[in-house]
Design an enzyme around this catalytic site. Sequence first.
Site, PDB file in Angstrom:
ATOM      1  N   THR A  99      13.995  35.371  23.698  1.00 18.51           N
ATOM      2  CA  THR A  99      14.362  34.502  22.578  1.00 18.51           C
ATOM      3  C   THR A  99      13.157  34.245  21.677  1.00 18.51           C
ATOM      4  O   THR A  99      13.312  34.058  20.470  1.00 18.51           O
ATOM      5  CB  THR A  99      14.934  33.138  23.036  1.00 18.51           C
ATOM      6  OG1 THR A  99      14.267  32.731  24.203  1.00 18.51           O
ATOM      7  CG2 THR A  99      16.410  33.199  23.266  1.00 18.51           C
TER       8      THR A  99
ATOM      9  N   CYS B 210      17.237  29.306  23.762  1.00 21.62           N
ATOM     10  CA  CYS B 210      17.050  29.195  25.202  1.00 21.62           C
ATOM     11  C   CYS B 210      17.525  30.463  25.909  1.00 21.62           C
ATOM     12  O   CYS B 210      18.624  30.949  25.648  1.00 21.62           O
ATOM     13  CB  CYS B 210      17.846  27.985  25.685  1.00 21.62           C
ATOM     14  SG  CYS B 210      17.548  27.552  27.376  1.00 21.62           S
ATOM     15  N   CYS B 211      16.660  31.037  26.745  1.00 15.02           N
ATOM     16  CA  CYS B 211      17.108  32.149  27.598  1.00 15.02           C
ATOM     17  C   CYS B 211      16.482  31.989  28.976  1.00 15.02           C
ATOM     18  O   CYS B 211      15.967  30.924  29.290  1.00 15.02           O
ATOM     19  CB  CYS B 211      16.800  33.501  26.986  1.00 15.02           C
ATOM     20  SG  CYS B 211      15.054  33.921  26.919  1.00 15.02           S
ATOM     21  N   VAL B 212      16.499  33.034  29.814  1.00 15.90           N
ATOM     22  CA  VAL B 212      16.058  32.880  31.203  1.00 15.90           C
ATOM     23  C   VAL B 212      14.607  32.416  31.282  1.00 15.90           C
ATOM     24  O   VAL B 212      14.296  31.425  31.914  1.00 15.90           O
ATOM     25  CB  VAL B 212      16.254  34.183  31.996  1.00 15.90           C
ATOM     26  CG1 VAL B 212      15.673  34.051  33.398  1.00 15.90           C
ATOM     27  CG2 VAL B 212      17.723  34.524  32.066  1.00 15.90           C
TER      28      VAL B 212
ATOM     29  N   VAL C 196      15.564  28.369  30.550  1.00 13.17           N
ATOM     30  CA  VAL C 196      16.652  27.544  31.064  1.00 13.17           C
ATOM     31  C   VAL C 196      16.095  26.371  31.864  1.00 13.17           C
ATOM     32  O   VAL C 196      16.554  25.239  31.751  1.00 13.17           O
ATOM     33  CB  VAL C 196      17.599  28.401  31.933  1.00 13.17           C
ATOM     34  CG1 VAL C 196      18.533  27.525  32.739  1.00 13.17           C
ATOM     35  CG2 VAL C 196      18.400  29.344  31.057  1.00 13.17           C
TER      36      VAL C 196
END
Lengths: 434, 107
Positions: free
Chosen positions: B16, B9-11, B41
């Site tokens: 990712t 999980c990233c922005v 996210v």
Amino acid sequence: MTNKNLWQKFIDRFTRISIKIGNQIHLRSLRDAFAMIMPLFILAGLGVLINNVFFPLFLKGASLTNFQLFGNLIVNGTLNIAGLIIAPVVGYCLARNRNYKNALGAAIVSLAGLIVVMPVTLQALPINGKKAVDISGFLSYSNIGVTGMFAGIIVGLIAAELFIKLSKIEKIKINLGENVPPAVSESFLTLIPTIAVISLLAIISAILFVGFHTDLIKLITTLIQEPLRRVNTSLPGFLLIYSVGNLLFGFGIHQAVINGTLLDPVLLINTNKNMHAFAAGDHVPYIITSVFRDTFGMMGGTGSTICLLVATFLFSRIKASREVTKLSIVPGIFNINEPVIYGYPIVFNIPLLIPFVLTPIISLLIAYYATVLGLMNRTVVLVPWTTPPLINGFLATGGDWRAVVVQLLSFIVGVLFYIPFMKISEQVLLKQNQ
Amino acid sequence: MPTKNIMLCCVAGMSTSLLVNKMKKAATELEKDVVIFATSVSGFDQELASRQVDCVMLGPQVSYMEKDFKEKLTDKNIPLSVINMQDYGMMNGEKVLLQAYELMGGE
């Protein structure tokens, strides 16, 4: 030693405060909501691009007008209902972030709440008419569209927040007993909160209409949206907030924490207004927009790190740096640069933090004044942030090749600016390794 | 050994997803039976509700979500960890994969 402690203290406090702001639940919900509806605005950009750049290449007069209906309809379904869409979506996201089960219920209340605060009579110009007439029974694109975005956000948040709060109060729940099917009692569960929230907004609206001859949309737009937008999208305000966000990324936390909450909403309003004006053939109002920031202030990702990659490729003699550069170049072309930020690394690397924050400022200033001097068009098309540099400049300005030249110039200046700091960073690294 | 599901999980789920590819490669080499995917996210809740997840790995840039997400995961007993900055930067698929397996209790 004390210096180092002070620096560490500063970093800790700075990241802690930033995260607190960025993680504030309403701001976070706003960020989530924007992420959700972004495809619509990108579609609007595409529609505007086709209508105002592509069609005029080979069409004229009446046939051009006919073809342009395509883009105009897209604008109706995107920009012209921006406020109407954001209200329920932000309500939904807030409910989700509050771990409230009935998120759709919150969204419905947000949407109904927004409509309730709309003015009941409007002034409208008949087609081919010169005098405005009063009409009732209509919603206007200006109120539910781009101009009403902030009203949509605020009313959406307030309505959903009240709804969720009231729903959690046990005393006002209607209890139907155990024999009633759960779905039935579920529907009654939200009844009183819905009635309360919408009625409250209706009362406020009615008082404003009757007593003050105004409406909540107008109040929110003039008292909140415009002052905030003016400060945050002024050149100094914009550069300051953006740089604070970038510095935060230099400490390992994504800049969206700051920029996604303090800048993006107001910058996006500017972008949307520009698109809207460009689509209508009106004067394009703003230089600083979200797409202006993406195009000129983050080439290759936050910190315009594509400049660092090229500088490294040309002048670095450290193998590790060149390895990271090789790994980072392809994602970098699409403005994704986490490998550079964490791998090079830029995080906590003081010599590189300086150009990481300053290069975007320089590029943005170059682009800003190039626009002021009339050397290139304003940004009028929202292109996705993953569009490669140079291509994005061309598209964002509605096909102005001079914007590409400005990007190239900023890029070269950026490379030159990164070089000395890269060299210092390498010397520090060599000393540490000895 | 049932298939393990690792969620990154990233922005925006962009960087990712780059790491996902590297991890998949490492998984093939290590002969691990694993499903790895990336999300944003804001897409976290939805993914969590709609599919099997055995472990969550956060990009270091969204480490500030750690506490919040951990609360959502405790009921389900899903472990979560923030990816090491260095490994993230170097897109070290193998190391991150092993870190995930360690989280899920070895094997």
